[in-house]
Write an enzyme that holds these catalytic residues in place. Structure first.
Site, PDB file in Angstrom:
ATOM      1  N   HIS A 197      -3.840 -15.711   2.382  1.00 32.88           N
ATOM      2  CA  HIS A 197      -3.359 -16.552   1.081  1.00 32.88           C
ATOM      3  C   HIS A 197      -3.899 -17.859   0.809  1.00 32.88           C
ATOM      4  O   HIS A 197      -4.222 -18.416  -0.110  1.00 32.88           O
ATOM      5  CB  HIS A 197      -1.879 -16.726   0.897  1.00 32.88           C
ATOM      6  CG  HIS A 197      -1.011 -15.407   0.936  1.00 32.88           C
ATOM      7  ND1 HIS A 197       0.261 -15.165   0.841  1.00 32.88           N
ATOM      8  CD2 HIS A 197      -1.562 -14.071   0.666  1.00 32.88           C
ATOM      9  CE1 HIS A 197       0.569 -14.171   0.630  1.00 32.88           C
ATOM     10  NE2 HIS A 197      -0.492 -13.316   0.731  1.00 32.88           N
ATOM     11  N   SER A 201      -7.781 -13.329  -1.289  1.00 31.27           N
ATOM     12  CA  SER A 201      -8.132 -11.940  -1.057  1.00 31.27           C
ATOM     13  C   SER A 201      -9.400 -11.565  -1.481  1.00 31.27           C
ATOM     14  O   SER A 201     -10.068 -12.051  -2.549  1.00 31.27           O
ATOM     15  CB  SER A 201      -7.066 -11.035  -1.666  1.00 31.27           C
ATOM     16  OG  SER A 201      -7.189  -9.743  -1.472  1.00 31.27           O
ATOM     17  N   LYS A 223       1.953  -1.358  -8.667  1.00 32.47           N
ATOM     18  CA  LYS A 223       0.989  -0.449  -7.843  1.00 32.47           C
ATOM     19  C   LYS A 223       1.452  -0.485  -6.446  1.00 32.47           C
ATOM     20  O   LYS A 223       1.417   0.787  -5.989  1.00 32.47           O
ATOM     21  CB  LYS A 223      -0.506  -1.459  -7.806  1.00 32.47           C
ATOM     22  CG  LYS A 223      -1.640  -0.364  -7.265  1.00 32.47           C
ATOM     23  CD  LYS A 223      -2.850  -1.028  -7.110  1.00 32.47           C
ATOM     24  CE  LYS A 223      -3.445  -1.097  -8.483  1.00 32.47           C
ATOM     25  NZ  LYS A 223      -5.087  -1.333  -8.489  1.00 32.47           N
ATOM     26  N   ASP A 224       1.841  -1.390  -5.910  1.00 29.39           N
ATOM     27  CA  ASP A 224       2.456  -1.199  -4.407  1.00 29.39           C
ATOM     28  C   ASP A 224       3.846  -0.617  -4.444  1.00 29.39           C
ATOM     29  O   ASP A 224       3.797   0.234  -3.464  1.00 29.39           O
ATOM     30  CB  ASP A 224       2.729  -2.545  -3.850  1.00 29.39           C
ATOM     31  CG  ASP A 224       1.316  -3.362  -3.302  1.00 29.39           C
ATOM     32  OD1 ASP A 224       0.417  -2.405  -3.289  1.00 29.39           O
ATOM     33  OD2 ASP A 224       1.245  -4.375  -2.936  1.00 29.39           O
ATOM     34  N   GLU A 267      -1.083   9.037  23.372  1.00 32.37           N
ATOM     35  CA  GLU A 267      -0.671   9.485  21.928  1.00 32.37           C
ATOM     36  C   GLU A 267      -2.020   9.725  21.289  1.00 32.37           C
ATOM     37  O   GLU A 267      -3.259   8.958  21.878  1.00 32.37           O
ATOM     38  CB  GLU A 267       0.015   8.455  21.265  1.00 32.37           C
ATOM     39  CG  GLU A 267       1.469   8.491  21.808  1.00 32.37           C
ATOM     40  CD  GLU A 267       2.331   9.526  21.049  1.00 32.37           C
ATOM     41  OE1 GLU A 267       1.862  10.670  21.034  1.00 32.37           O
ATOM     42  OE2 GLU A 267       3.609   9.202  20.574  1.00 32.37           O
TER      43      GLU A 267
END
Length: 372
Positions: A197, A201, A223-224, A267
């Site tokens: 921030h 971005s 959107k998120d 894994e």
């Protein structure tokens, strides 16, 4: 008064964040990681209420959670499926950074790489906690690699094990470290967000104009929200359709200290570095290459913004990145097979290609930064 200060801080930190107008769904992986991390913390806290370690380890507590605790199977599958989703989306998050040149924001990129190392460490510690046959022997093999460190390696291994061999004391240490690293992840997530921030971005075009930005809420928060629906669907699919798909069958067997599994493997999200490790005849060399397989991402952050922005738009960079992704997938697949022909040859060849493409990408990046 404190509540108003907290409310205004959250509002300025999240809702009123200036956001480029052309962000696509590739930039939603960070929010997905935040949601999955929150679910992992809650599910892990609930599991810790019923997890116990006795003289035989934690295998009996896992059976208790799955069979006797009401809803225990559901919480366990949320936690075990969540780590696979978390690592998969984190790899996609890194891939997005390589595609759009996010590594030019050096502070954010470096904090993200450090966060990746901590998350991988926490995931490995959590993999040991069921104390099944694969967990125990996998932990023994991985921790024993630290003995390759000159002078202090043997003492370091015995300190981690709590003795001359791995046992219940090792499991107690791993449970404590798993809990602590989860809290460290929270701290580094905040650092990662603060650095993001502070510098702003990036965006798919790579241009930086402060006037071409909107507040994060309500457009990008909506959107998120759609992305969160996808996360919930993935959780539903992993829990109710294929909960055992990514779990090793040998890990459902109680530990036999007198017999190792025929094929020890970690894994799936560790298989690519595991394949690199076993493709190296030297133990110390394998450990170094295993660390460098991820640490080499650091060198991409050395450069100028303009050179990085122009570089990621070229056809050569896209071809190299596509080849690198293909080799990464092949290494992951080969790491799951036993060390026999032709899988060992394919693992050796692709391990060389992995670092070769990496070096070519670095040289290409340095060339662009030198010219521009």
């Amino acid at each position: 008064m404190f509540f108003n200060i907290f409310k205004s801080s959250i509002k300025g930190f999240l809702l009123n964040l200036p956001t480029p107008i052309n962000l696509n769904y590739w930039y939603g992986f960070g929010s997905m990681l935040g949601l999955i991390y929150s679910i992992q913390i809650i599910s892990g806290l609930i599991l810790s209420w019923f997890y116990f370690i006795d003289l035989s380890g934690g295998f009996k507590s896992l059976i208790l959670i799955m069979q006797d605790v009401w809803g225990g199977w559901f919480i366990r599958f949320i936690h075990s499926s969540g780590v696979s989703l978390f690592m998969f989306i984190m790899y996609l998050h890194i891939l997005r950074g390589l595609i759009y040149g996010s590594f030019c924001k050096v502070d954010v990129w470096y904090s993200g790489i450090l966060l990746l190392f901590i998350c991988m460490g926490s995931a490995f510690l959590g993999y040991v906690l069921p104390w099944g046959s694969m967990s125990y022997w996998g932990m023994t093999v991985v921790t024993n690699m630290l003995s390759a460190i000159p002078m202090v390696g043997v003492y370091l291994v015995e300190t981690i094990w709590g003795g001359s061999s791995a046992g219940v004391s090792t499991l107690v240490r791993f449970f404590s470290f798993h809990y602590l690293l989860s809290l460290f992840i929270m701290v580094f997530i905040l650092i990662h967000l603060i650095l993001l921030h502070e510098c702003g971005s990036s965006n798919p075009l790579g241009v930086y104009y402060s006037c071409e930005k909107f507040t994060f809420h309500p457009l990008f928060s909506l959107k998120d929200t759609l992305v969160f629906v996808l996360v919930v669907f993935l959780y539903w699919f992993c829990i109710f359709v294929c909960p055992y798909l990514l779990l090793d069958a040998i890990n459902f067997e109680e530990i036999n200290f007198m017999m190792t599994p025929s094929h020890i493997k970690p894994e799936w999200y560790f298989l690519f570095i595991y394949c690199i490790l076993r493709s190296t005849p030297s133990k110390l060399g394998g450990v170094i290459l295993m660390v460098m397989a991820i640490l080499m991402l650091v060198f991409l952050g050395i450069g100028k913004n303009l050179g990085s922005v122009l570089m990621v738009k070229t056809l050569y960079w896209k071809l190299m990145l596509s080849s690198f992704l293909l080799v990464f997938i092949i290494l992951t697949i080969m790491g799951g097979y036993t060390v026999e022909y032709p899988y060992d040859i394919l693992g050796n060849v692709n391990s060389v290609l992995y670092f070769f493409i990496y070096v070519i990408m670095l040289l290409y990046s340095f060339m662009f930064n030198f010219v521009y």
